[in-house]
Design a protein around this motif. Sequence first.
Motif, PDB file in Angstrom:
ATOM      1  N   UNK A  47      36.268  40.630  22.649  1.00 21.77           N
ATOM      2  CA  UNK A  47      34.986  40.051  23.563  1.00 21.77           C
ATOM      3  C   UNK A  47      35.385  39.652  24.866  1.00 21.77           C
ATOM      4  N   UNK A  48      36.572  39.054  25.083  1.00 20.98           N
ATOM      5  CA  UNK A  48      36.663  38.550  26.457  1.00 20.98           C
ATOM      6  C   UNK A  48      36.783  39.448  27.530  1.00 20.98           C
ATOM      7  N   UNK A  49      37.584  40.612  27.116  1.00 17.61           N
ATOM      8  CA  UNK A  49      37.798  41.668  28.119  1.00 17.61           C
ATOM      9  C   UNK A  49      36.598  42.733  28.176  1.00 17.61           C
ATOM     10  N   UNK A  50      35.746  42.681  27.115  1.00 17.32           N
ATOM     11  CA  UNK A  50      34.837  43.794  26.861  1.00 17.32           C
ATOM     12  C   UNK A  50      35.405  45.158  26.840  1.00 17.32           C
ATOM     13  N   UNK A  51      36.543  44.857  25.853  1.00 14.78           N
ATOM     14  CA  UNK A  51      36.884  46.064  25.369  1.00 14.78           C
ATOM     15  C   UNK A  51      35.994  46.946  24.539  1.00 14.78           C
ATOM     16  N   UNK A  52      35.576  48.107  25.049  1.00 15.64           N
ATOM     17  CA  UNK A  52      34.631  49.004  24.324  1.00 15.64           C
ATOM     18  C   UNK A  52      33.151  48.865  24.479  1.00 15.64           C
ATOM     19  N   UNK A  53      33.016  47.624  25.021  1.00 20.54           N
ATOM     20  CA  UNK A  53      31.532  47.292  25.175  1.00 20.54           C
ATOM     21  C   UNK A  53      31.248  46.253  25.971  1.00 20.54           C
ATOM     22  N   UNK A  54      30.169  45.771  26.637  1.00 17.98           N
ATOM     23  CA  UNK A  54      29.729  44.652  27.399  1.00 17.98           C
ATOM     24  C   UNK A  54      29.579  43.566  26.361  1.00 17.98           C
ATOM     25  N   UNK A  55      30.433  42.974  25.786  1.00 20.28           N
ATOM     26  CA  UNK A  55      30.103  41.795  24.705  1.00 20.28           C
ATOM     27  C   UNK A  55      29.900  40.390  25.597  1.00 20.28           C
ATOM     28  N   UNK A  56      30.616  40.265  26.638  1.00 17.57           N
ATOM     29  CA  UNK A  56      30.362  38.909  27.412  1.00 17.57           C
ATOM     30  C   UNK A  56      30.142  39.166  28.686  1.00 17.57           C
ATOM     31  N   UNK A  57      29.598  38.206  29.230  1.00 20.78           N
ATOM     32  CA  UNK A  57      29.030  38.177  30.687  1.00 20.78           C
ATOM     33  C   UNK A  57      29.934  37.013  31.364  1.00 20.78           C
ATOM     34  N   UNK A  58      30.071  37.142  32.804  1.00 19.61           N
ATOM     35  CA  UNK A  58      30.773  36.030  33.749  1.00 19.61           C
ATOM     36  C   UNK A  58      29.885  34.894  33.687  1.00 19.61           C
ATOM     37  N   UNK A  59      30.583  33.595  33.627  1.00 27.87           N
ATOM     38  CA  UNK A  59      29.822  32.437  33.821  1.00 27.87           C
ATOM     39  C   UNK A  59      28.653  32.089  34.590  1.00 27.87           C
ATOM     40  N   UNK A  60      29.058  33.108  35.728  1.00 27.58           N
ATOM     41  CA  UNK A  60      28.021  32.653  36.916  1.00 27.58           C
ATOM     42  C   UNK A  60      26.474  33.679  36.632  1.00 27.58           C
TER      43      UNK A  60
END
Length: 165
Positions: free
Chosen positions: A127-140
């Motif tokens: 999830x943190x590295x978005x391995x395989x999909x865009x799971x998470x977004x930057x804090x900004x």
Amino acid sequence: MFYLADRDVVQALVRASDRGAQVRLILDPNEVAFGNSKIGVPNRPVAAELRDRTEGRIEVRWYNTDEEQYHAKLMLVSGPNGAVIHNGSANFTTRNLDDLNLETNLRVQAAPDSRPAAELEAYFRKLWTNDGARYTLDYSEYEEKTVWLKRLMYRVQDRLGFTTF
């Protein structure tokens, strides 16, 4: 994590960071809860506070939600002596942790190289590295200038017990 608001948990995260622990959080942006629009409370003001109080050492990413929510109530604390996994139905809020809601959580202590710890580390890293999909977004992506007002609102609600979290 769906809701992070309990003051004891917030203080413990800051203290862990002050001791040199790497603290990384994946939080729901609190845009939608059960189909209703929200304004980002409590996670956005809490995330801003954690980052401010630790000069950015606590890292935050937002789960990439659309109409759904990142409803996980999961915490992994790991180190050379072992791993502790907290998982269940309780949000990390005073309402849930201080027996104001009947919730069930499971605490698992495991060796740092155990299968449960390794699988949870792999899940988090994915999830943190978005391995395989865009799971998470930057804090900004959800950082905002009105966070001081939301922080005040969150603290007043929390203190008085008038919360939905």
